[in-house]
Design a protein around this motif. Structure first.
Motif, PDB file in Angstrom:
ATOM      1  N   GLN A 129       9.353  -2.457  -7.621  1.00  0.00           N
ATOM      2  CA  GLN A 129      10.208  -2.029  -6.936  1.00  0.00           C
ATOM      3  C   GLN A 129       9.527  -1.615  -5.408  1.00  0.00           C
ATOM      4  OE1 GLN A 129      13.816  -0.191  -7.300  1.00  0.00           O
ATOM      5  NE2 GLN A 129      15.207  -2.199  -7.466  1.00  0.00           N
ATOM      6  N   ALA A 130       8.176  -1.391  -5.591  1.00  0.00           N
ATOM      7  CA  ALA A 130       7.715  -0.494  -4.643  1.00  0.00           C
ATOM      8  C   ALA A 130       7.368  -1.419  -3.807  1.00  0.00           C
ATOM      9  CB  ALA A 130       6.699   0.163  -5.439  1.00  0.00           C
ATOM     10  N   SER A 141       6.316   4.980  -0.607  1.00  0.00           N
ATOM     11  CA  SER A 141       6.935   3.174  -0.690  1.00  0.00           C
ATOM     12  C   SER A 141       8.637   3.878  -2.064  1.00  0.00           C
ATOM     13  CB  SER A 141       6.511   2.406  -2.375  1.00  0.00           C
ATOM     14  OG  SER A 141       5.269   1.507  -0.897  1.00  0.00           O
ATOM     15  N   ILE A 142       7.217   4.801  -2.915  1.00  0.00           N
ATOM     16  CA  ILE A 142       8.931   5.402  -3.893  1.00  0.00           C
ATOM     17  C   ILE A 142       9.227   6.538  -3.777  1.00  0.00           C
ATOM     18  CG2 ILE A 142       7.506   4.022  -6.087  1.00  0.00           C
ATOM     19  CD1 ILE A 142       6.537   7.278  -6.493  1.00  0.00           C
ATOM     20  N   LYS A 143       9.194   7.738  -2.545  1.00  0.00           N
ATOM     21  CA  LYS A 143      10.197   7.974  -1.470  1.00  0.00           C
ATOM     22  C   LYS A 143      10.749   7.379  -0.713  1.00  0.00           C
ATOM     23  CE  LYS A 143       6.460  10.294   0.767  1.00  0.00           C
ATOM     24  NZ  LYS A 143       6.076  11.730   1.673  1.00  0.00           N
ATOM     25  N   GLN A 144      10.110   6.088  -0.139  1.00  0.00           N
ATOM     26  CA  GLN A 144      11.331   5.278   0.262  1.00  0.00           C
ATOM     27  C   GLN A 144      12.617   5.081  -0.693  1.00  0.00           C
ATOM     28  OE1 GLN A 144       9.934   2.420   2.429  1.00  0.00           O
ATOM     29  NE2 GLN A 144       7.596   3.596   3.218  1.00  0.00           N
ATOM     30  N   ASP A 181      19.526   5.930  -1.594  1.00  0.00           N
ATOM     31  CA  ASP A 181      21.121   5.974  -1.567  1.00  0.00           C
ATOM     32  C   ASP A 181      21.735   5.912  -0.503  1.00  0.00           C
ATOM     33  OD1 ASP A 181      21.867   4.646  -4.100  1.00  0.00           O
ATOM     34  OD2 ASP A 181      21.357   6.449  -5.177  1.00  0.00           O
ATOM     35  N   VAL A 182      20.586   7.001  -0.042  1.00  0.00           N
ATOM     36  CA  VAL A 182      21.140   7.343   1.510  1.00  0.00           C
ATOM     37  C   VAL A 182      20.977   6.553   2.842  1.00  0.00           C
ATOM     38  CG1 VAL A 182      20.314   9.191   3.210  1.00  0.00           C
ATOM     39  CG2 VAL A 182      19.618   9.929   0.572  1.00  0.00           C
ATOM     40  N   LYS A 242      11.815  15.687  -6.534  1.00  0.00           N
ATOM     41  CA  LYS A 242      10.430  14.353  -6.890  1.00  0.00           C
ATOM     42  C   LYS A 242      10.024  13.979  -5.113  1.00  0.00           C
ATOM     43  CE  LYS A 242      14.203  12.315  -9.614  1.00  0.00           C
ATOM     44  NZ  LYS A 242      13.134  11.485 -10.790  1.00  0.00           N
ATOM     45  N   ILE A 243      10.679  14.236  -4.596  1.00  0.00           N
ATOM     46  CA  ILE A 243       9.746  14.241  -3.210  1.00  0.00           C
ATOM     47  C   ILE A 243       8.583  15.466  -2.820  1.00  0.00           C
ATOM     48  CG2 ILE A 243       9.771  14.512  -0.321  1.00  0.00           C
ATOM     49  CD1 ILE A 243      11.340  12.037  -1.570  1.00  0.00           C
TER      50      ILE A 243
END
Length: 268
Positions: free
Chosen positions: A5-6, A164-167, A172-173, A249-250
């Protein structure tokens, strides 16, 4: 899933196949991927790409061997940690492959690695895996860093992957904000002035908040005005955000991005 998904491409899977003798996933992992594949997706085009990758490539990785004995051993010997989910089954499949995957038991000892971005699962099984000489627990940033060291991608692409994975973790936000905006524009006539102001302020706050979002949403759900605007979808999204501790995680991703300068790349 993060590797897919990245950038909605099978690029990283191609590199995995080139660099590793075998790439396997437990059947339950594919089931979880299929079940959750649209959770972070907004665009229909991305859904089509992901479906194609799962159907044409990822499905070929499913390990169809009977691992009942390995599952039973993992359950008994890592008591209290084993769960009927993808991470636990992945450990059992790795254990089974480390013993029976080669012509000799030494072929894959210390060389059967487990890839997961579930850090609590890593903590649950790291010692057990070490005792059984499986190999390393790797996360997707480890793998992408490996691809950089092997020359497949650049350092900037590693950083882009991390962004990208941070996004994705904040998706969900984004979905919640989108749902609240639809509610505000399409159904505002059914709310009184206090409820409309509450809705607008909630959207503004979600657009700016970076930390403590779970605690914020817990308090919001207690507000009388929230009871008037909530829907099943909004409630589900909030539950997902509250139940998913995104802060650590972030912080981990940020530290890996910062520490990339400590990785020794041999220049040609």
């Amino acid at each position: 899933m993060n590797l897919l998904q990245a950038n909605y491409s099978d690029e990283f899977l191609v590199y995995l196949e080139k660099e590793f003798d075998n790439v396997f996933i437990a059947p339950i992992v594919l089931e979880e991927l299929e079940k959750n594949k649209y959770v972070n997706i907004i665009e229909d085009e991305s859904r089509e790409i992901l479906d194609e990758i799962l159907d044409s490539r990822v499905s070929r990785y499913v390990d169809k061997l009977d691992v009942k004995d390995a599952n039973g051993f993992t359950l008994r010997k890592n008591l209290g940690k084993y769960k009927p989910n993808g991470e636990s089954h992945s450990v059992s499949h790795s254990l089974n492959f480390s013993r029976f995957g080669g012509d000799d038991i030494s072929d894959f000892l210390l060389n059967t690695h487990i890839l997961t971005d579930d850090h609590p699962a890593k903590e649950d099984f790291n010692y057990f895996s070490s005792l059984n000489l499986l190999g390393k627990f790797l996360d997707s940033i480890d793998i992408v860093t490996f691809f950089w060291l092997k020359g497949y991608i650049s350092r900037n692409q590693v950083l882009k992957y991390c962004d990208s994975i941070k996004q994705l973790y904040f998706k969900d936000v984004s979905l919640l904000i989108q749902e609240l905006k639809i509610l505000n524009s399409s159904f505002s006539g059914r709310f009184n002035s206090s409820e409309r102001l509450f809705l607008v302020n909630l959207i503004d706050k979600l657009n700016s908040i970076n930390e403590g979002i779970s605690d914020f949403l817990i308090e919001i759900r207690k507000h009388n005005n929230f009871k008037k605007i909530k829907s099943r979808k909004i409630d589900t999204l909030m539950e997902n955000i509250i139940g998913f501790s995104v802060g650590p995680k972030i912080n981990y991703i940020n530290s890996r991005m910062k520490d990339l300068e400590k990785v020794w790349l041999l220049e040609e």
